[in-house]
Design an enzyme around this catalytic site. Structure first.
Site, PDB file in Angstrom:
ATOM      1  N   VAL A 146     -11.264  -0.174   6.536  1.00 57.88           N
ATOM      2  CA  VAL A 146     -12.401  -1.087   6.337  1.00 57.88           C
ATOM      3  C   VAL A 146     -12.689  -1.226   4.854  1.00 57.88           C
ATOM      4  O   VAL A 146     -13.011  -0.250   4.181  1.00 57.88           O
ATOM      5  CB  VAL A 146     -13.672  -0.570   7.053  1.00 57.88           C
ATOM      6  N   GLU A 161     -10.401   5.729   6.333  1.00 56.63           N
ATOM      7  CA  GLU A 161     -11.259   5.085   5.324  1.00 56.63           C
ATOM      8  C   GLU A 161     -10.685   3.738   4.864  1.00 56.63           C
ATOM      9  O   GLU A 161     -11.421   2.773   4.621  1.00 56.63           O
ATOM     10  CB  GLU A 161     -11.436   6.022   4.125  1.00 56.63           C
ATOM     11  N   ILE A 212     -13.321   0.674  -0.908  1.00 55.67           N
ATOM     12  CA  ILE A 212     -14.755   0.999  -0.847  1.00 55.67           C
ATOM     13  C   ILE A 212     -14.996   2.156   0.125  1.00 55.67           C
ATOM     14  O   ILE A 212     -14.611   2.070   1.285  1.00 55.67           O
ATOM     15  CB  ILE A 212     -15.584  -0.220  -0.376  1.00 55.67           C
ATOM     16  N   GLU A 244      -2.131 -14.656   2.957  1.00 60.28           N
ATOM     17  CA  GLU A 244      -0.769 -14.580   3.487  1.00 60.28           C
ATOM     18  C   GLU A 244      -0.238 -16.011   3.685  1.00 60.28           C
ATOM     19  O   GLU A 244      -1.015 -16.957   3.756  1.00 60.28           O
ATOM     20  CB  GLU A 244      -0.804 -13.918   4.879  1.00 60.28           C
ATOM     21  N   VAL A 291       0.832  -1.206   0.000  1.00 62.32           N
ATOM     22  CA  VAL A 291       0.000   0.000   0.000  1.00 62.32           C
ATOM     23  C   VAL A 291       0.868   1.258   0.000  1.00 62.32           C
ATOM     24  O   VAL A 291       0.642   2.184  -0.790  1.00 62.32           O
ATOM     25  CB  VAL A 291      -0.970  -0.006   1.218  1.00 62.32           C
ATOM     26  N   ASP A 301      -9.413 -10.479  11.041  1.00 61.76           N
ATOM     27  CA  ASP A 301      -9.408  -9.281  10.193  1.00 61.76           C
ATOM     28  C   ASP A 301     -10.838  -8.736  10.031  1.00 61.76           C
ATOM     29  O   ASP A 301     -11.088  -7.541  10.196  1.00 61.76           O
ATOM     30  CB  ASP A 301      -8.796  -9.658   8.828  1.00 61.76           C
ATOM     31  N   LYS A 320     -12.727  -5.102  11.460  1.00 63.54           N
ATOM     32  CA  LYS A 320     -13.509  -4.205  10.607  1.00 63.54           C
ATOM     33  C   LYS A 320     -14.950  -4.094  11.122  1.00 63.54           C
ATOM     34  O   LYS A 320     -15.554  -3.016  11.075  1.00 63.54           O
ATOM     35  CB  LYS A 320     -13.479  -4.715   9.165  1.00 63.54           C
ATOM     36  N   ALA A 361       9.142   6.224   6.210  1.00 63.42           N
ATOM     37  CA  ALA A 361       9.812   5.450   7.263  1.00 63.42           C
ATOM     38  C   ALA A 361       9.683   3.961   6.975  1.00 63.42           C
ATOM     39  O   ALA A 361       8.581   3.464   6.713  1.00 63.42           O
ATOM     40  CB  ALA A 361       9.192   5.772   8.611  1.00 63.42           C
ATOM     41  N   GLY A 363      -1.467 -14.999  -4.133  1.00 66.99           N
ATOM     42  CA  GLY A 363      -1.091 -13.801  -3.373  1.00 66.99           C
ATOM     43  C   GLY A 363      -2.253 -13.158  -2.638  1.00 66.99           C
ATOM     44  O   GLY A 363      -2.103 -12.082  -2.065  1.00 66.99           O
TER      45      GLY A 363
END
Ligand code: HSE
Length: 445
Positions: free
Chosen positions: A137, A134, A141, A195, A21, A206, A210, A50, A192
């Protein structure tokens, strides 16, 4: 006359993390610099990225001269700090440091927010700075902003979300190819999506993070990860998936947050849970395929809304991050501040046993007179009403019926989870019941 973008000094953006990301955020900040400056009213200047290891290989989109291992020093010299490193620490300390230094923060860190969001919200409120999330979650979207802002004049009743792309891919593959769970997870890893250690996805952590964030926003009530009842997809079998199809359903891992007003079927409060569920094929969520995400919102005045798109991936998640950066940057230029955490409603969080749902139970019983009556009696004793009973002639995908053994498929009406689970335990104890093969909840009907 110079435009605002020309007259306002650049806003310094610090990026914490340069993975999938972060790389895309860095790329978009550079490639779209002119457009972003016009939209914000000031140039956005990426002042540092960083990373743990500044010497590691990086995508060509990343300007290596910006890399630093001194994250703490970087956050002190930024107007906006973007955190896409994940994990609880050092992300929490760095964001707190950034807030104390007066920077606005943008984070994609669902685990941190679900665990300790209030500490960050309180710090941001005290410092008078923005905190936006944003991307935490459902990736690209827009769902945080719609629930927090667009629906601020409505009363949300229920949020049903497919908010984990890995598990949606796995369940979809099982449905379309007949594969078992392990094989589908391996395939998701090869592609991919999953994980190497898929625990956070397949065990529902996860999605639960959310769900906590969405529930807090939807119901103006603080909901943390510990408040979310969680079940992953590990117990879902190829046979369950085949039976779901035969009864007009698909199995989805759902994040469910609902406000209950109390009454005959249960207590008043907020119920938040993550579990696999049978969703009727006619429901819009049933058509969310592959690794896509979707969130279905039911609000009193708006009615039903559905938000659909990519829930993960570098560029899609970076799109949500950049939207937040622009919002925070506009406030720096024009003044003002984004919305704060709203917890005024303080609704009680219901225990998992108080959730109201429907069950579909598959069981093997002795095929002789009176057995169905015994099973029906056990349900009636617990106040659970039967919606449908099927005694299929053909078995599911995996096996063949033994002589003298019949398979029953019982679908209940809505009842509290406590009554439903007690019923299943009682049925399992009945003498003619061989095995309870599967228990799945039915949602979205
Ligand atoms: N691992 C998540 C998913 C994306 O599969 O959807 C990040 O939350």
């Amino acid at each position: 006359m110079p435009s605002a973008a020309e007259s306002h000094p650049p806003l310094r953006v610090a990026l914490l993390g340069c993975g999938v990301v972060g790389t895309q955020v860095a790329r978009l900040l550079t490639e779209q610099a002119d457009d972003l400056a016009s939209r914000v009213g000031a140039p956005l200047e990426l002042v540092g990225i960083a990373v743990r290891d500044a010497s590691a290989p990086r995508d060509a989109a990343v300007d290596r001269s910006l890399l630093t291992e001194d994250a703490a020093g970087l956050v002190e010299r930024a107007d906006i700090v973007v955190e896409v490193m994940g994990g609880t620490e050092p992300a929490r300390s760095l964001l707190l440091r950034a807030i104390e230094a007066g920077a606005a923060v943008v984070t994609a860190n669902k685990a941190l927010l679900a665990e300790d969001g209030p500490t960050l919200y309180k710090a941001a409120d005290a410092a008078g700075v923005d905190i936006y999330f944003e991307a935490a979650v459902a990736g690209a979207i827009p769902i945080v902003r719609p629930v927090r802002e667009s629906l601020a004049g409505d009363r949300v009743r229920r949020v049903l979300g497919i908010v984990n792309g890995t598990t949606n891919y796995v369940l979809d593959q099982m449905a379309t190819t007949g594969r078992g769970l392990d094989e589908a997870v391996r395939e998701a890893q090869d592609l991919g999506y999953a994980e190497a250690d898929p625990t956070a996805d397949v065990e529902g952590y996860d999605a639960a993070a959310k769900a906590a964030i969405l529930a807090s926003l939807a119901f103006h009530t603080r909901v943390s990860l510990d408040d979310v009842a969680r079940e992953g997809i590990l117990a879902v079998t190829a046979d369950d998936v085949a039976w779901a199809a035969q009864t007009g359903h698909v199995i989805k891992l759902l994040a469910i947050a609902e406000r209950r007003d109390g009454g005959a079927t249960g207590e008043a409060g907020v119920s938040v849970r993550v579990h696999p569920a049978l969703v009727p094929t006619s429901h819009p969520l049933a058509n969310v395929r592959g690794s896509f995400n979707a969130v279905f919102v039911e609000a009193e005045s708006a009615g039903e809304l559905m938000f659909y798109g990519r829930g993960a991936g570098g560029a899609p998640t970076a799109s949500a991050v950049l939207g937040d950066v622009v919002s925070a940057a506009r406030h720096r230029v024009l003044g003002g501040k984004g919305p704060q955490e709203s917890t005024y409603a303080e609704l009680p969080i219901l225990p998992p046993s108080a959730a109201v749902t429907r069950y579909q139970v598959r069981l093997d019983v002795e095929d002789r007179p009176g057995v169905l009556a015994q099973v029906a009696h056990a349900l009636a004793e617990h106040g659970v009403s039967i919606e449908a009973v099927r005694q299929p002639t053909a078995r599911g995908a995996a096996d063949v019926a033994e002589p003298g053994v019949a398979e029953l498929l019982i679908t209940t009406h809505a009842a509290p989870e406590s009554a439903l689970s007690a019923t299943v335990a009682a049925v399992a104890e009945l003498e003619p019941v061989r095995t309870i093969t599967s228990v799945l909840r039915v949602e979205g009907a």
